[in-house]
Design a protein around this motif. Sequence first.
Motif, PDB file in Angstrom:
ATOM      1  N   ASN A   1      31.202  43.675 -11.868  1.00 45.73           N
ATOM      2  CA  ASN A   1      31.162  45.085 -12.235  1.00 45.73           C
ATOM      3  C   ASN A   1      31.416  45.916 -10.973  1.00 45.73           C
ATOM      4  O   ASN A   1      30.702  45.775  -9.985  1.00 45.73           O
ATOM      5  CB  ASN A   1      29.799  45.411 -12.838  1.00 45.73           C
ATOM      6  N   PRO A   2      32.425  46.783 -10.969  1.00 47.53           N
ATOM      7  CA  PRO A   2      32.748  47.553  -9.768  1.00 47.53           C
ATOM      8  C   PRO A   2      31.655  48.546  -9.344  1.00 47.53           C
ATOM      9  O   PRO A   2      31.598  48.942  -8.190  1.00 47.53           O
ATOM     10  CB  PRO A   2      34.031  48.292 -10.137  1.00 47.53           C
ATOM     11  N   THR A   3      30.777  48.926 -10.263  1.00 46.13           N
ATOM     12  CA  THR A   3      29.735  49.900  -9.931  1.00 46.13           C
ATOM     13  C   THR A   3      28.416  49.243  -9.561  1.00 46.13           C
ATOM     14  O   THR A   3      27.455  49.929  -9.255  1.00 46.13           O
ATOM     15  CB  THR A   3      29.494  50.857 -11.113  1.00 46.13           C
ATOM     16  N   GLY A   4      28.341  47.934  -9.607  1.00 46.66           N
ATOM     17  CA  GLY A   4      27.087  47.248  -9.294  1.00 46.66           C
ATOM     18  C   GLY A   4      27.330  45.799  -8.925  1.00 46.66           C
ATOM     19  O   GLY A   4      28.459  45.367  -8.725  1.00 46.66           O
ATOM     20  N   SER A   5      26.254  45.048  -8.844  1.00 43.18           N
ATOM     21  CA  SER A   5      26.371  43.642  -8.460  1.00 43.18           C
ATOM     22  C   SER A   5      26.383  42.713  -9.670  1.00 43.18           C
ATOM     23  O   SER A   5      26.481  41.506  -9.516  1.00 43.18           O
ATOM     24  CB  SER A   5      25.216  43.266  -7.540  1.00 43.18           C
ATOM     25  N   ARG A   6      26.292  43.257 -10.850  1.00 40.08           N
ATOM     26  CA  ARG A   6      26.237  42.456 -12.069  1.00 40.08           C
ATOM     27  C   ARG A   6      27.603  41.862 -12.405  1.00 40.08           C
ATOM     28  O   ARG A   6      28.638  42.500 -12.228  1.00 40.08           O
ATOM     29  CB  ARG A   6      25.789  43.353 -13.218  1.00 40.08           C
ATOM     30  N   THR A   7      27.617  40.625 -12.906  1.00 41.23           N
ATOM     31  CA  THR A   7      28.843  39.989 -13.365  1.00 41.23           C
ATOM     32  C   THR A   7      28.922  40.132 -14.876  1.00 41.23           C
ATOM     33  O   THR A   7      27.950  39.889 -15.585  1.00 41.23           O
ATOM     34  CB  THR A   7      28.852  38.493 -12.980  1.00 41.23           C
ATOM     35  N   ILE A   8      30.089  40.517 -15.369  1.00 39.24           N
ATOM     36  CA  ILE A   8      30.307  40.690 -16.801  1.00 39.24           C
ATOM     37  C   ILE A   8      31.201  39.562 -17.293  1.00 39.24           C
ATOM     38  O   ILE A   8      32.242  39.270 -16.699  1.00 39.24           O
ATOM     39  CB  ILE A   8      30.968  42.050 -17.098  1.00 39.24           C
ATOM     40  N   SER A   9      30.802  38.905 -18.388  1.00 43.22           N
ATOM     41  CA  SER A   9      31.586  37.814 -18.971  1.00 43.22           C
ATOM     42  C   SER A   9      32.369  38.310 -20.177  1.00 43.22           C
ATOM     43  O   SER A   9      31.859  39.088 -20.983  1.00 43.22           O
ATOM     44  CB  SER A   9      30.670  36.673 -19.404  1.00 43.22           C
ATOM     45  N   TYR A  10      33.595  37.839 -20.266  1.00 45.84           N
ATOM     46  CA  TYR A  10      34.477  38.191 -21.377  1.00 45.84           C
ATOM     47  C   TYR A  10      35.072  36.926 -21.967  1.00 45.84           C
ATOM     48  O   TYR A  10      35.251  35.937 -21.269  1.00 45.84           O
ATOM     49  CB  TYR A  10      35.651  39.050 -20.888  1.00 45.84           C
ATOM     50  N   VAL A  11      35.395  36.990 -23.251  1.00 46.44           N
ATOM     51  CA  VAL A  11      36.213  35.958 -23.881  1.00 46.44           C
ATOM     52  C   VAL A  11      37.599  36.570 -24.022  1.00 46.44           C
ATOM     53  O   VAL A  11      37.766  37.591 -24.683  1.00 46.44           O
ATOM     54  CB  VAL A  11      35.649  35.534 -25.260  1.00 46.44           C
ATOM     55  N   GLU A  12      38.575  35.962 -23.362  1.00 42.74           N
ATOM     56  CA  GLU A  12      39.958  36.430 -23.422  1.00 42.74           C
ATOM     57  C   GLU A  12      40.711  35.516 -24.378  1.00 42.74           C
ATOM     58  O   GLU A  12      40.537  34.303 -24.338  1.00 42.74           O
ATOM     59  CB  GLU A  12      40.592  36.375 -22.034  1.00 42.74           C
ATOM     60  N   TYR A  13      41.542  36.102 -25.242  1.00 42.92           N
ATOM     61  CA  TYR A  13      42.286  35.275 -26.193  1.00 42.92           C
ATOM     62  C   TYR A  13      43.659  35.859 -26.457  1.00 42.92           C
ATOM     63  O   TYR A  13      43.909  37.034 -26.257  1.00 42.92           O
ATOM     64  CB  TYR A  13      41.507  35.112 -27.500  1.00 42.92           C
ATOM     65  N   TRP A  14      44.568  34.958 -26.880  1.00 41.39           N
ATOM     66  CA  TRP A  14      45.912  35.354 -27.275  1.00 41.39           C
ATOM     67  C   TRP A  14      46.429  34.326 -28.260  1.00 41.39           C
ATOM     68  O   TRP A  14      45.916  33.222 -28.372  1.00 41.39           O
ATOM     69  CB  TRP A  14      46.836  35.509 -26.060  1.00 41.39           C
ATOM     70  N   LYS A  15      47.432  34.707 -29.031  1.00 43.91           N
ATOM     71  CA  LYS A  15      47.955  33.853 -30.099  1.00 43.91           C
ATOM     72  C   LYS A  15      48.826  32.753 -29.524  1.00 43.91           C
ATOM     73  O   LYS A  15      49.775  33.016 -28.785  1.00 43.91           O
ATOM     74  CB  LYS A  15      48.767  34.687 -31.093  1.00 43.91           C
ATOM     75  N   GLY A  16      48.515  31.501 -29.859  1.00 48.41           N
ATOM     76  CA  GLY A  16      49.338  30.351 -29.479  1.00 48.41           C
ATOM     77  C   GLY A  16      49.512  30.184 -27.993  1.00 48.41           C
ATOM     78  O   GLY A  16      48.744  30.689 -27.200  1.00 48.41           O
ATOM     79  N   GLY A  17      50.517  29.381 -27.615  1.00 47.69           N
ATOM     80  CA  GLY A  17      50.864  29.203 -26.223  1.00 47.69           C
ATOM     81  C   GLY A  17      50.005  28.244 -25.454  1.00 47.69           C
ATOM     82  O   GLY A  17      50.174  28.074 -24.257  1.00 47.69           O
ATOM     83  N   GLY A  18      49.068  27.570 -26.117  1.00 47.81           N
ATOM     84  CA  GLY A  18      48.207  26.632 -25.422  1.00 47.81           C
ATOM     85  C   GLY A  18      48.907  25.320 -25.137  1.00 47.81           C
ATOM     86  O   GLY A  18      49.901  24.969 -25.750  1.00 47.81           O
ATOM     87  N   ALA A  19      48.388  24.562 -24.184  1.00 48.54           N
ATOM     88  CA  ALA A  19      48.974  23.282 -23.792  1.00 48.54           C
ATOM     89  C   ALA A  19      48.945  22.282 -24.939  1.00 48.54           C
ATOM     90  O   ALA A  19      49.807  21.422 -25.051  1.00 48.54           O
ATOM     91  CB  ALA A  19      48.261  22.725 -22.573  1.00 48.54           C
ATOM     92  N   GLY A  20      47.929  22.374 -25.798  1.00 49.15           N
ATOM     93  CA  GLY A  20      47.798  21.426 -26.886  1.00 49.15           C
ATOM     94  C   GLY A  20      48.398  21.897 -28.197  1.00 49.15           C
ATOM     95  O   GLY A  20      48.146  21.325 -29.247  1.00 49.15           O
ATOM     96  N   GLU A  21      49.187  22.922 -28.150  1.00 49.30           N
ATOM     97  CA  GLU A  21      49.757  23.510 -29.372  1.00 49.30           C
ATOM     98  C   GLU A  21      50.773  22.553 -30.000  1.00 49.30           C
ATOM     99  O   GLU A  21      51.617  21.997 -29.318  1.00 49.30           O
ATOM    100  CB  GLU A  21      50.442  24.837 -29.031  1.00 49.30           C
ATOM    101  N   LEU A  22      50.659  22.382 -31.297  1.00 54.38           N
ATOM    102  CA  LEU A  22      51.628  21.553 -32.032  1.00 54.38           C
ATOM    103  C   LEU A  22      52.845  22.382 -32.399  1.00 54.38           C
ATOM    104  O   LEU A  22      52.739  23.521 -32.797  1.00 54.38           O
ATOM    105  CB  LEU A  22      50.981  20.996 -33.302  1.00 54.38           C
ATOM    106  N   ARG A  23      54.001  21.797 -32.267  1.00 53.64           N
ATOM    107  CA  ARG A  23      55.229  22.516 -32.610  1.00 53.64           C
ATOM    108  C   ARG A  23      55.985  21.804 -33.665  1.00 53.64           C
ATOM    109  O   ARG A  23      55.959  20.671 -33.850  1.00 53.64           O
ATOM    110  CB  ARG A  23      56.106  22.666 -31.370  1.00 53.64           C
TER     111      ARG A  23
END
Length: 58
Positions: A36-58
């Motif tokens: 967090n830029p205004t303090g010492s706390r760490t913020i956790s996020y889940v980031e996601y996007w459609k497809g594109g993973g290494a294990g994706e079946l084509r």
Amino acid sequence: MEERTMIECAAPADRDALAVILVRNGYTVRVVKKKNPTGSRTISYVEYWKGGGAGELR
């Protein structure tokens, strides 16, 4: 390039549950921790996007 979305999620159990739901629906997921830029706390996020993973079946 795919659009990436981030959801703030503090509790580890909630992050795990959210990641499972997203993966089962075809999204690539990663957990991101940012200081967090205004303090010492760490913020956790889940980031996601459609497809594109290494294990994706084509």
